[in-house]
Design a protein around this motif. Structure first.
Motif, short mmCIF file in Angstrom:
data_model
loop_
_atom_site.label_atom_id
_atom_site.label_comp_id
_atom_site.label_asym_id
_atom_site.label_seq_id
_atom_site.Cartn_x
_atom_site.Cartn_y
_atom_site.Cartn_z
N PRO A 132 0.82 -1.23 0.00
CA PRO A 132 0.00 0.00 0.00
C PRO A 132 0.85 1.27 0.00
N PHE A 133 2.06 1.20 0.60
CA PHE A 133 2.93 2.37 0.58
C PHE A 133 3.48 2.62 -0.83
N GLU A 134 3.74 1.51 -1.54
CA GLU A 134 4.20 1.65 -2.93
C GLU A 134 3.12 2.31 -3.78
N GLU B 215 5.72 5.59 -11.58
CA GLU B 215 5.79 4.21 -11.09
C GLU B 215 7.06 4.06 -10.26
N VAL B 216 6.95 3.67 -9.01
CA VAL B 216 8.14 3.58 -8.17
C VAL B 216 7.96 2.45 -7.16
N THR B 217 9.05 1.69 -6.90
CA THR B 217 8.98 0.65 -5.87
C THR B 217 9.65 1.19 -4.61
N LEU B 218 9.37 0.51 -3.51
CA LEU B 218 9.93 0.94 -2.23
C LEU B 218 11.44 0.73 -2.23
N VAL B 219 11.90 -0.37 -2.86
CA VAL B 219 13.34 -0.63 -2.92
C VAL B 219 14.03 0.52 -3.68
N GLN B 220 13.41 0.98 -4.76
CA GLN B 220 13.98 2.11 -5.50
C GLN B 220 14.08 3.36 -4.62
N LEU B 221 13.00 3.62 -3.88
CA LEU B 221 13.00 4.82 -3.01
C LEU B 221 14.07 4.68 -1.93
#
Lengths: 461, 461
Positions: free
Chosen positions: A160-162, A172-178
């Motif tokens: 849900p945070f993604e 479009e962004v993943t949590l690992v990317q952030l």
């Protein structure tokens, strides 16, 4: 909610769509014996509720236009956050700020994925696996299986945070990317407590950052400690989140505490247990770090939270540990493995067990010796964890990040990272070479053989 | 040989079966253009000669009964050594002493094998590969191939030491086993210079340990520096091992140095070049660190040794680099990759190239800016590399090692470390399950089908 105001920082308050009663409705689990699957179900349910609060808080912050505009205008140098709730990472990306993460850990190893930190299955125990760094074949198999389940856990907690990040940042962004944009990771552990494992250059160990030099106790606490005589005092706290217990359990505990020669200081805000003995004093709050360093302190009863464990390590106090939830089981297993304390299950706790455990850690000198040894190792540092944290936060502010510590691994995909493309091509090359060689050989042999046969055929002529 | 006496340590001298003339007979390579294979052959030949000296020295020490007995009796607390020559590791094992290794690196990555430190092929460039941390497919393939050749290099350099260790310690032992007993590895690099990669808990980065605060220069040097006017001075040294050059090369260099507006200080003990210009001063020795920090210094001509590179980084001086042998090519590639200097090949060096390179690093301000940025990052530390080294040496002495930093990976074999046994069993389990499922399904289908057929057969009745 738990953060006091301070002259050292400005606190901004923003509205959220829930109130304190809603939060209090989430009761900690772990006090009732339950079958494994029921325990997992309840655990997930509770984690889901907690996540909803975090998510609602984050959404309220991000879409609070006025506050976000103010943050933009203030032109900060860096952002300090605990990535367990990844809202800070979204804000940092929005404000284009370098980030310092201060954390104990993320249950699904997101911090190691985001730093590209190797974590071999064979000796890096996974959270919730119950393993230490020394595993037999079955334990290693369990470690691999738990590691394979971790992405599911990540998905459950963080998807849900993604979705929120993608919506808010409009890409479009993943949590690992952030999280991989983080400049410095200040990890609240060290290898006195944790088992040794590889680290990346931007991970800095600051375990024990919460230990301060012992301050003098208030008169009330000092009198209590001094009055304990040769047997000393046991300190008892289950952390900031659990200050009361089901009466049945607290009665069993109070009963046990009455049976030891030590005096006991118990942080407890619930109804006083009916079996409370005169040697036990209930208090609403206790100066845990200062008490732990007091020469009269003999043992610590704890839930195994990281802060409490490090306070015990700093002061060299052996512990009886009653893990409740989260990383506590993992922490406690580590301490037991080091011979630094005894673990009990609170839902199955008997008076007899607790008395025994307390007597063991107090009277078997090996526990105290181990803790003193861990304490000496932990405190023998070239720079204190707090000063080290300050250095790195200021470093990131001075240099607008720590780009030189970012490994090139971030620019590789999974296949490239593991060199699978290279190995594939090398394998094919070798196979083609071997095939060609075989073909050549067989061709030569055939020619040779044909030649011989022709000669033999010709001979009779 | 190069170590002066000091009030801070006792020097013991023991006889060795060679003399200084024998040592001087090994000439550095790299001054003549050679085809690749010839260069490799000469390099190996020279490495073999050097190894023989190291080996003879080690054997002379180990079998010097009197000296070894004295070392036993002195009851030291720890042993500090550079494991590039692994004699220290054998002595440490014999004396049962905890060891601190201080090193730049071991050509065949023995330090990473011995610490169980992961070094992914995909972004950790191998020595002699010419790669940086950002590689395309071909470079990654080369990196893998070089990594596969490293054990051969290890065998070539170190197998006689293994044989010596086995003979002297009277048990079968490998060098990795001996080195893996090391308590702390003080690595003489940092990530300002080196590309970021995983580290193990007992690896401590002390790159720049040789940089000291600038001391005032002697009158002779100070006068030379001051007389250089606005154009300043170029410092030129090819390190402690190369203080003279073939006349043809030194003439070309001297010619070039005469064509720049700077003055030049050149550490050179050979015959003065015939083309030496008045702006160039030859000296037998120069206080490199103090000169580098002088405000008149504009550039540094260096062979790319680690000490020189770190002195340049500390003082923010851009370099023209002429790598000769060993790790120098690797060092120089890293600096060029960072935009901190220009690389030239000494055997192909023309006057024009050197003039151009010097003018570039001096007049193109980007080089100076890059070096100042690297310098700022390098010097921004919570504790200096020297103090950090002292801390860890004393730590090892206080605690008789650093056992808590030793990863459990040391107790695993290769198959276990990579969990190949676990993956094997899991794969077989999955395959058996799938096979059983298919068998069950086909059996059910068959029964079903037979049943239907039987019913169909029965119907006509």
């Amino acid at each position: 909610m738990k953060m006091d105001r301070s002259p050292y920082y400005t606190t901004k308050i923003f509205p959220v769509p829930y109130n304190r009663d809603d939060m209090d409705s989430i009761k900690p689990t772990g006090f009732t014996a339950m079958p494994l699957f029921e325990r997992i179900r309840v655990g997930f349910q509770r984690a889901g509720q907690v996540r909803q609060f975090f998510l609602a808080t984050c959404e309220s912050l991000l879409y609070n236009t006025e506050l976000m505009q103010e943050l933009v205008e203030r032109k900060f140098d860096a952002l300090l956050t605990d990535p367990f709730v990844p809202c800070g990472a979204i804000v940092a990306d929005y404000l284009s700020l370098p980030t310092v993460n201060l954390l104990r850990g993320i249950p699904c190893s997101l911090e190691y994925l985001s730093t590209q930190c190797p974590q071999p299955f064979s000796y890096v125990p996974r959270f919730f696996s119950g393993n230490t760094d020394r595993m037999n074949f079955l334990q290693r198999t369990k470690n691999v299986l738990v590691a394979f389940l971790q992405p599911m856990l990540c998905w459950f907690i963080y998807s849900p945070f993604e979705e929120l990040a993608t919506r808010f940042l409009q890409r479009e962004v993943t949590l690992v990317q952030l999280l991989s944009q983080t400049s410095i990771w200040l990890m609240r552990y060290d290898f006195v407590f944790e088992s040794p494992r590889p680290l990346m250059p931007n991970m800095v160990l600051v375990g024990g950052i919460n230990c301060r030099d012992r301050q003098p106790l208030s008169q009330e606490f000092e009198e209590f400690m001094s009055s304990s005589g040769e047997h000393g005092v046991v300190i008892f706290s289950l952390g900031s989140m659990v200050s009361e217990l089901p009466l049945e359990i607290s009665n069993r505990i109070a009963d046990a505490l009455g049976k030891i020669p030590q005096k006991v200081l118990w942080r407890y805000t619930g109804l006083p247990p009916t079996t409370l003995a005169p040697n036990t004093k209930l208090v609403e709050w206790l100066p845990q770090n200062d008490l732990m360093g007091h020469p009269k302190t003999r043992a610590f009863i704890t839930h195994g939270g990281t802060n409490g464990i490090y306070e015990a390590i700093c002061s060299g106090v052996p512990s009886v540990m009653l893990p409740l939830f989260g990383d506590q089981g993992y922490n406690v297993d580590h301490m037991v493995n080091r011979g630094a304390g005894v673990k009990l299950q609170i839902e199955l706790l008997s008076t007899h067990d607790l008395v025994n455990a307390l007597n063991t850690v107090i009277n078997d000198t090996r526990y105290k010796e181990t803790m003193m040894k861990l304490s000496a190792l932990h405190k023998d540092r070239s720079v204190s964890p707090l000063e080290l944290s300050i250095h790195w936060v200021e470093f990131v502010m001075r240099h607008r990040g720590a780009e030189h510590l970012r490994p090139a691994a971030h620019d590789l995909n999974w296949v490239q990272y593991h060199s699978l493309d290279v190995f594939g091509v090398l394998l094919v090359s070798v196979m083609v070479s071997v095939w060609l060689m075989i073909k050549c050989c067989s061709y030569c042999c055939k020619r040779c053989w044909c030649g011989t046969r022709n000669q033999m055929k010709r001979k009779p002529d």
